[in-house]
Each structure stands twice: as structure tokens, then as C-alpha cells.
Write an enzyme that holds these catalytic residues in place. Structure first.
Site, PDB file in Angstrom:
ATOM      1  N   TRP A  54       0.816  -1.220   0.000  1.00 32.28           N
ATOM      2  CA  TRP A  54       0.000   0.000   0.000  1.00 32.28           C
ATOM      3  C   TRP A  54       0.847   1.268   0.000  1.00 32.28           C
ATOM      4  CZ3 TRP A  54      -5.007   1.895   0.288  1.00 32.28           C
ATOM      5  CH2 TRP A  54      -5.184   3.151   0.873  1.00 32.28           C
ATOM      6  N   MET A  55       0.438   2.262  -0.793  1.00 30.11           N
ATOM      7  CA  MET A  55       1.082   3.585  -0.803  1.00 30.11           C
ATOM      8  C   MET A  55       0.029   4.654  -0.560  1.00 30.11           C
ATOM      9  SD  MET A  55       2.465   5.480  -4.294  1.00 30.11           S
ATOM     10  CE  MET A  55       4.162   4.958  -4.337  1.00 30.11           C
ATOM     11  N   ASP A  57       0.279   9.146   0.925  1.00 27.55           N
ATOM     12  CA  ASP A  57       0.896  10.465   0.669  1.00 27.55           C
ATOM     13  C   ASP A  57       2.349  10.485   0.185  1.00 27.55           C
ATOM     14  OD1 ASP A  57      -1.315  10.668   2.296  1.00 27.55           O
ATOM     15  OD2 ASP A  57      -0.347  11.854   3.836  1.00 27.55           O
ATOM     16  N   TRP A  81      -3.982   0.151   4.238  1.00 25.18           N
ATOM     17  CA  TRP A  81      -3.246   1.008   5.169  1.00 25.18           C
ATOM     18  C   TRP A  81      -2.866   0.225   6.416  1.00 25.18           C
ATOM     19  CZ3 TRP A  81      -3.497   3.248  10.034  1.00 25.18           C
ATOM     20  CH2 TRP A  81      -2.719   4.396  10.211  1.00 25.18           C
ATOM     21  N   PHE A 116       4.398   8.762  10.170  1.00 27.77           N
ATOM     22  CA  PHE A 116       3.419   9.450   9.338  1.00 27.77           C
ATOM     23  C   PHE A 116       4.094  10.492   8.447  1.00 27.77           C
ATOM     24  CE2 PHE A 116      -1.080   8.802  11.335  1.00 27.77           C
ATOM     25  CZ  PHE A 116      -0.913   7.434  11.281  1.00 27.77           C
ATOM     26  N   SER A 117       3.267  11.232   7.714  1.00 21.31           N
ATOM     27  CA  SER A 117       3.791  12.093   6.649  1.00 21.31           C
ATOM     28  C   SER A 117       4.733  13.179   7.155  1.00 21.31           C
ATOM     29  CB  SER A 117       2.634  12.729   5.894  1.00 21.31           C
ATOM     30  OG  SER A 117       2.096  11.765   5.026  1.00 21.31           O
ATOM     31  N   ARG A 184       0.177  16.889  12.930  1.00 18.19           N
ATOM     32  CA  ARG A 184       0.995  16.046  12.053  1.00 18.19           C
ATOM     33  C   ARG A 184       1.356  16.686  10.714  1.00 18.19           C
ATOM     34  NH1 ARG A 184      -3.975  13.538  12.472  1.00 18.19           N
ATOM     35  NH2 ARG A 184      -5.303  13.623  10.621  1.00 18.19           N
ATOM     36  N   GLU A 239      -4.727  18.527   6.859  1.00 18.51           N
ATOM     37  CA  GLU A 239      -3.597  17.615   6.758  1.00 18.51           C
ATOM     38  C   GLU A 239      -2.616  18.145   5.712  1.00 18.51           C
ATOM     39  OE1 GLU A 239      -5.250  13.293   7.950  1.00 18.51           O
ATOM     40  OE2 GLU A 239      -5.670  13.813   5.876  1.00 18.51           O
TER      41      GLU A 239
HETATM   42  C1  FRU Z   1      -3.078  12.055   4.815  1.00 20.05           C
HETATM   43  C2  FRU Z   1      -2.703  11.361   6.100  1.00 20.05           C
HETATM   44  C3  FRU Z   1      -1.746  12.210   6.912  1.00 20.05           C
HETATM   45  C4  FRU Z   1      -1.029  11.193   7.750  1.00 20.05           C
HETATM   46  C5  FRU Z   1      -0.922  10.027   6.804  1.00 20.05           C
HETATM   47  C6  FRU Z   1      -0.951   8.686   7.465  1.00 20.05           C
HETATM   48  O1  FRU Z   1      -3.513  11.195   3.817  1.00 20.05           O
HETATM   49  O2  FRU Z   1      -3.872  11.059   6.839  1.00 20.05           O
HETATM   50  O3  FRU Z   1      -2.371  13.227   7.664  1.00 20.05           O
HETATM   51  O4  FRU Z   1       0.221  11.648   8.172  1.00 20.05           O
HETATM   52  O5  FRU Z   1      -1.994  10.147   5.885  1.00 20.05           O
HETATM   53  O6  FRU Z   1      -0.683   7.664   6.560  1.00 20.05           O
END
Ligand code: FRU
Length: 508
Positions: A54-55, A57, A81, A116-117, A184, A239
Site C-alpha cells: 500500500w502507498m 501520501d 493502510w 506518518f507524513s 501532524r 492535513e
Molecule cells: C493524509 C494522512 C496524513 C497522515 C498520513 C498517514 O492522507 O492522513 O495526515 O500523516 O496520511 O498515513
């Protein structure tokens, strides 16, 4: 997570959810052993996608040591995810990508629920990643979590070491009246000798917000201000913010969650917007008047930009949407892809989106048709394909409606149609193939009576650049392999002034 994160409904099926510690080594070994098992049917030709798994952001998009680096939210073990790793790919032309070893795995107490991102910056010759450490703190993983900001460094752009000082922005640095959980997606940048980072959050009362932090050394950070906040129309959590200068203006892009639709705009569950204005550096506030969509299609989220060695501001986004049915999740063993990188230009207070010229070197078998006069009905253009670039100019003349049908096959078609009276361009994937249907539309003005479309079709995706990049519509489509037809159509008299088509071949 109550930010509608999901693969979440599918996340519960993560049969492969590992008991063992999630390390980079384990991920890299798994990828080597399983990448050959992906079903080739919907694999893209010239877009980045995961080798297996899975991919989501794009992360850490940067030009470093003579190459473009693009990291991404990655769960290798299943096409859903899961605890986030950072996948990594490198390119010399932003079209053809080489997969690199996984850069980050959730192997520390402060990122045990996922890396996370985040983003990347170069400091003293090192490539520094700044990312969110996600930690699940209770039985309800959708609500019980905490997030802090962390860094990792590399001397060679491949092997990353997490800082012993992590977290570099901790929970006690979250300002009052701001979510203690949604904190985040740091996008770090340098300005006037200082480092800054923007972070996505909300005010706990249903309004998304972006927070600004400042640092002299990337290690010690201090809170500056709420850079921007929803006026009530812009979703309940923001986000993936990104703040940059384009042609003397400050531009903020971000991804608001659960933003209510406004006519044809913002029709996806989560949207993306930009605002252009002036950053008041003393107060740490972005002064702006208007906001606009970044894309008008179905599948475009969490965009991130970088400036390359030529000074181009280039944006890439996740070419998917949360909480939709992704056909490759069932038995194909992969899911998610990136959009084509797009150059951002400024025209007045608006952004213009351009495909990159680098793609031209992969053109093959160019075909051109000129001055096809249409009086009504469908016109077979004698061209076909499933991975190509198409440039079309229509002159509307007397027509009420005209457009193109692509990926035509038995019962399948993806339709781009322009309604002259409504001044509206529509992308209809209702009969595209597998996967979700529906249509998206954008308000588009003809120029000198003409509509110009620059379209990129790639096996399971379509990106439509409208009127030289004034707008773009992006969508995933899942037609059968034999659905390769291309037709023009009209109701009423109009002319297809020019049609050029090139196949695009990148894979050896
Ligand atoms: C956006 C998000 C970010 C988070 C990441 C987790 O798509 O929800 O806010 O860091 O994906 O995978």
C-alpha cells in the site's frame, strides 16, 4: 483515527499484521520476496507506485545529490493502510523511478504506530527527514492516539538514522485551543536563515488549522502562531500543509478533511486547496483572500511540492482518495500511486499546472489529425491505446456539446465532455470499468471559442490538463485491457482543430 483515515475499514482485515517488530530490514526482505507476486493488470507505465503493498501520501520530495527523491507513506505487507513506513524512490527525470530500500520503519516508542507524513530538507550536506511519530494510546485506535514530530538524517540519501533527541516537537509544545491529537505532517523549509515547519491540526471545535514553528537548528523548535485556520467552510481538520514562495507570493496548500462541497467543487470526502497571499513573518500569519481547488477530479490528495535545481516548483500528490473501493486491493497485492509531477506557475492570484517537458523523451509513435469537422455523433479517430499522451483542440462553433471518449471497449468508456451553454467540463467514469463510477465537473471558459485538453492516460489513471493548465482533473479508472478505443463526439457542428497522440513507454 477519527480523521477518516482509512483503508481503516480494510485495515481491520490486515491478516498480515505482523507480530514481529517492524524494522526496515524486515520490510526490505519482505519486498524482495513478494514483489513478483503483484498482478500486472492495472500496473501503471509512467507513474510511481509501490513495488508491493500500500502507498499513500508523497513525503520528503526533494532534489539531493543530483537526483530527485520521493518518499511516501508505505505499508509493504498488504494492499491496505497499516503501520506506516516511508517508501523511497529516486529519479533523474521525474518520470522513470528506481525503488530504493525503505527509509523509515515504525521501530521506536515515539513512532510505534507509524512514521506518518513529513518532508525533507538539506542541512550541512545531509538529507534530513522530518516526520510525525504516531502512537496508539488506547483500545480505540481511531481515537486514542498521540502525534509528535521527529527527524532522521542521512549522509548518502539512502540510509537514515533517527535523532537521539526525538521527538523534536513534543506534546507539550502543542498550543492551547488546539487538538492534542491531530498534530501532524511537518513541511520544513528555510527562510531568512531560520528553519520553519508548518503542521496540520484543528481547533478542537471543528475547524482545520495550520500551525507554524521556528528553529535555528532543526532540533530546538518554538511555536510561532496559527498560520491559517478554516473560516468554517474549510473542513474540520487540515492535513499535509505546504507553504512556499512562488513568484513573490506566499502560497499555502493543504488537504482539508470533510470539507463541504461548493457546487461542482470539493466533492470528494477530503479535498485539497490552495490560498495565495503574504506571510506576515513577525506574527506568523498568512494573509490571503480567496482559496481554490488544486484539482477537480476524484483522486488527488495530500499534495507536496519541492523546488528543483532549475528553480521549478513541482507538486506531486497521492492519486487516490480515502475510503473508496480500490480494485487492486482485492488479490492484486498493491494499491496507490502518485500523480504525474506538475510544475506550478503563477498567473495573477491563481496557480497554473503544467506537465513536465521531461515526459516528451518517452513519446513514441506520434499521430496527428487536423481539422476534423464534426456535425454530430461519434467519430472514430483511427487511434487507440492504454498508455498515452493526447493533445486536443476543439473549436466549439455551433455545438451544444462535444468531447472525447477514451478507453472504449465492450460496455466501457471514459468520457470527457464540454457543455457550451453551461460552460462546464465533465469527466464521467460511470462506465470506465471496475471500481467506483460517478462524474466530476469544472467551470471552464472557452478561449476564442476553443477548448484545449492535454490528457495523460496510463492503464488505470487519467489526468486532464484543461486550457493550458488552468485546471486539472485526475482520476483512477480500471478498464479492461482491450478497452483502447478513442473517439471524438459532438452534438451540433464543431471542429476538432488538432489532435496529437503519442504512446508513452518508460518500462524496459
Ligand atoms: C493524509 C494522512 C496524513 C497522515 C498520513 C498517514 O492522507 O492522513 O495526515 O500523516 O496520511 O498515513
Amino acid at each position: 483515527m477519527d480523521h477518516g483515515q482509512t483503508g481503516e475499514n480494510v485495515q481491520d482485515n490486515v491478516h498480515a499484521r505482523p507480530e514481529e517488530k517492524l524494522t526496515r530490514e524486515r520490510a526490505n526482505t519482505y519486498i524482495k520476496q513478494h514483489r513478483h507476486e503483484v498482478n500486472p493488470a492495472y500496473r501503471l507505465e509512467y507513474h510511481l507506485m509501490p513495488e508491493v503493498g500500500w502507498m499513500n501520501d508523497p513525503n520528503g520530495f526533494i532534489y539531493y545529490h543530483g537526483a530527485y527523491h520521493l518518499f511516501y507513506q508505505y505499508y509493504p505487507y498488504a494492499p491496505v493502510w497499516g503501520p506506516m513506513h516511508w517508501g523511497h524512490a529516486v529519479s533523474h527525470d521525474l518520470v522513470k523511478w528506481d525503488h530504493m530500500p525503505v527509509a523509515l520503519a515504525p521501530d521506536q516508542t515515539y513512532d510505534s504506530g507509524g512514521c506518518f507524513s513529513g518532508s525533507a530538507i538539506i542541512k550541512d550536506g545531509k538529507l534530513v527527514l522530518m516526520y510525525t511519530g504516531h502512537v496508539v494510546t488506547g483500545p480505540d485506535k481511531d481515537h486514542d492516539y498521540q502525534q509528535t514530530q521527529n527527524i532522521a538524517e542521512s549522509n548518502n540519501g539512502v540510509d537514515f538514522v533517527k535523532s537521539l533527541q526525538n521527538p523534536v516537537i513534543d506534546l507539550n509544545q502543542i498550543p492551547a485551543h488546539t487538538s492534542a491529537k491531530d498534530f501532524r505532517d511537518p513541511k520544513v523549509f528555510e527562510r531568512n536563515g531560520m528553519y520553519y515547519t508548518v503542521l496540520g491540526s484543528n481547533d478542537t471545535a471543528g475547524k482545520g488549522a495550520v500551525l507554524l514553528y521556528r528553529s535555528a537548528d532543526l532540533q530546538q523548535w518554538s511555536y510561532v502562531n496559527v498560520l491559517a485556520q478554516s473560516d468554517g467552510t474549510l473542513g474540520d481538520n487540515w492535513e499535509c500543509p505546504d507553504l512556499f514562495i512562488l513568484d513573490d507570493r506566499d502560497v499555502l496548500i493543504m488537504s482539508p478533511q470533510r470539507m463541504p462541497a461548493q457546487g461542482d467543487n470539493y466533492r470528494n470526502l477530503h479535498s485539497t486547496v490552495y490560498m495565495m497571499g503574504t506571510l506576515n513573518e513577525d506574527q506568523g500569519v498568512l494573509e490571503y483572500e480567496q482559496y481554490y481547488p488544486l484539482d477537480y477530479g476524484f483522486d488527488f490528495y495530500a499534495p507536496q511540492t519541492m523546488e528543483d535545481a532549475q528553480g521549478r516548483r513541482i507538486m506531486v500528490a497521492w492519486m487516490e482518495t480515502w475510503e473508496t473501493d480500490i480494485p487492486t486491493q482485492s488479490s492484486h497485492k498493491w494499491a496507490g500511486a502518485m500523480t504525474l509531477p506538475r510544475q506550478l506557475l503563477r498567473r495573477g492570484e491563481r496557480l497554473i499546472f503544467q506537465p513536465l517537458p521531461e515526459i516528451k523523451q518517452y513519446r513514441m509513435e506520434g499521430i496527428q489529425r487536423n481539422h476534423i469537422r464534426m456535425v454530430g455523433g461519434e467519430y472514430d479517430l483511427g487511434v487507440s491505446g492504454d498508455r498515452y499522451e493526447l493533445h486536443a483542440v476543439f473549436k466549439a462553433e455551433e455545438a451544444r456539446q462535444f468531447g472525447l471518449k477514451l478507453r472504449i471497449g465492450e460496455g466501457e468508456e471514459t468520457v470527457i465532455s464540454y457543455d457550451v451553454e453551461q460552460r462546464r467540463l465533465c469527466l464521467d467514469r460511470e462506465h470506465a470499468g471496475q471500481g467506483p463510477g460517478g462524474e466530476r465537473a469544472a467551470a471552464v471558459e472557452l478561449r476564442d471559442g476553443k477548448l484545449e485538453l492535454h490528457i495523460f492516460v496510463d492503464i488505470s489513471s487519467i489526468e486532464v490538463f484543461i486550457q493550458q493548465g488552468e485546471q486539472v482533473m485526475t482520476a483512477r479508472i480500471y478498464p479492461g485491457p482491450n478497452s483502447t478505443g478513442i473517439k471524438a463526439f459532438s452534438s451540433g457542428v464543431c471542429t476538432l482543430v488538432e489532435l496529437c497522440k503519442w504512446d508513452l513507454r518508460v518500462q524496459d
